[in-house]
Design a protein around this motif. Structure first.
Motif, PDB file in Angstrom:
ATOM      1  N   SER A  56      19.478  98.799   6.495  1.00  0.00           N
ATOM      2  CA  SER A  56      20.846  98.559   6.944  1.00  0.00           C
ATOM      3  C   SER A  56      21.237  99.519   8.062  1.00  0.00           C
ATOM      4  O   SER A  56      22.046  99.180   8.935  1.00  0.00           O
ATOM      5  CB  SER A  56      21.824  98.701   5.769  1.00  0.00           C
ATOM      6  N   GLN A 109      33.097  96.843  10.444  1.00  0.00           N
ATOM      7  CA  GLN A 109      32.126  96.044   9.693  1.00  0.00           C
ATOM      8  C   GLN A 109      30.987  96.911   9.164  1.00  0.00           C
ATOM      9  O   GLN A 109      30.583  96.785   7.994  1.00  0.00           O
ATOM     10  CB  GLN A 109      31.583  94.925  10.577  1.00  0.00           C
ATOM     11  N   GLU A 164      30.143  97.836   5.054  1.00  0.00           N
ATOM     12  CA  GLU A 164      28.840  97.540   4.460  1.00  0.00           C
ATOM     13  C   GLU A 164      28.190  98.780   3.865  1.00  0.00           C
ATOM     14  O   GLU A 164      27.729  98.772   2.715  1.00  0.00           O
ATOM     15  CB  GLU A 164      27.917  96.918   5.498  1.00  0.00           C
TER      16      GLU A 164
END
Length: 308
Positions: free
Chosen positions: A158, A209, A213
């Protein structure tokens, strides 16, 4: 704690050499590319006096900072489990993602500040060098985006995905800066400031965003119902598994840890139960998103409300 000589207190998982190489390659791309960009953008900003280009240079300055944090965090996340961190250091990777979001937020503020100031500033100086720099920035960032996106997919990271998104944002911001700079020369001087504000809005959008996350990963967020169903299907295909009674997935960094309860025949010998649990764990840990799976086997003739 116990007299048993082989009592295990840490996970046996170790980061692979392949992951180590991918992380190092991503760090080199980020640091090297952003150092080059901050240098040429700073020169272009001084020559042109363009607020949009100043905003873009500020964005690259934040990129250099987060690149260094990213390299440090990824290196830390590769450390094997120890007594202080029995499941490893994977959460450090998500922490780096939050740092990237913060760096992007600072760049967004700087871009907004330059954009507002541009409305009362002189018209930017026309400079071919500034145009060349912005075009070169778009080309370099495109190459960085393609490279970091490929590495993110291979590493299932990620943090590297966040870095790729930031590179994509930089392509947009440099294009907006170029458009605003040219428009201020030939159409309306205030378009340079408007472009800087557009750059700011784009940066803030992506920063939020990425922060959401990675904060979710840090606090142990779950996964989608579709992902849980696909994992349950994997388990049910293994011979000996009668049903899945419980399946809980929790993020521990970018990957998840699973708590799985399966039902098997009550008269199955203990050795077969042990082998079955290992087959289930191995199958689940082959999933890209799964870091570790804990498997508990229950007999089919035991009431569900008696399980634990």
């Amino acid at each position: 704690m116990t007299n048993w000589p082989n009592f295990v207190t840490i996970d046996s998982h170790r980061p692979s050499d392949a992951s180590r190489k991918l992380y190092h390659a991503a760090s080199a791309i980020a640091i090297g590319g952003n150092l080059v960009l901050i240098g040429i953008k700073a020169v272009a900003a001084v020559i042109s006096s363009s607020s949009a280009i100043y905003a873009d240079a500020a964005n690259s300055a934040s990129d250099v900072v987060y690149s260094l944090f990213m390299a440090l965090g990824l290196t830390l996340s590769l450390r094997p489990p120890d007594s202080g961190h029995p499941h490893g250091h994977q959460r450090a990777e998500s922490l780096v993602g939050v740092v990237i979001a913060m760096a992007m937020g600072i760049a967004g503020y700087a871009a907004a500040h330059e954009g507002i100031a541009a409305f009362s500033s002189p018209v930017p100086t026309m400079s071919v060098w500034a145009i060349v720099v912005l075009l070169a920035t778009a080309v370099i960032k495109t190459a960085m985006y393609i490279g970091s996106r490929r590495l993110a997919r291979e590493a299932h990271s990620s943090t590297l995905h966040a870095a790729a998104v930031d590179n994509l944002s930089d392509i947009i911001t440099s294009s907006a800066a170029l458009a605003g700079y040219l428009a201020s020369q030939y159409i309306w001087p205030q378009l340079d400031g408007i472009a800087a504000l557009a750059v700011s809005a784009w940066i803030f959008k992506n920063a939020i965003q990425i922060a959401i996350e990675n904060l979710g990963h840090l606090v142990g967020s779950g996964v989608s119902e579709e992902t849980l169903e696909s994992m349950a299907e994997i388990v049910l295909q293994i011979p000996g598994v009668v049903a899945v009674e419980r399946l809980v997935a929790e993020h521990a960094g970018p990957r998840v840890i699973l708590d799985v309860h399966i039902l098997a025949a009550g008269d199955m010998p203990l050795r077969e139960v042990h082998a079955l649990s290992h087959r289930v764990r191995k199958a689940l840990e082959q999933c890209e998103i799964v870091e570790h799976a804990w498997v508990h086997v229950e007999p089919t003739d035991m009431p569900l409300d008696a399980s634990y």
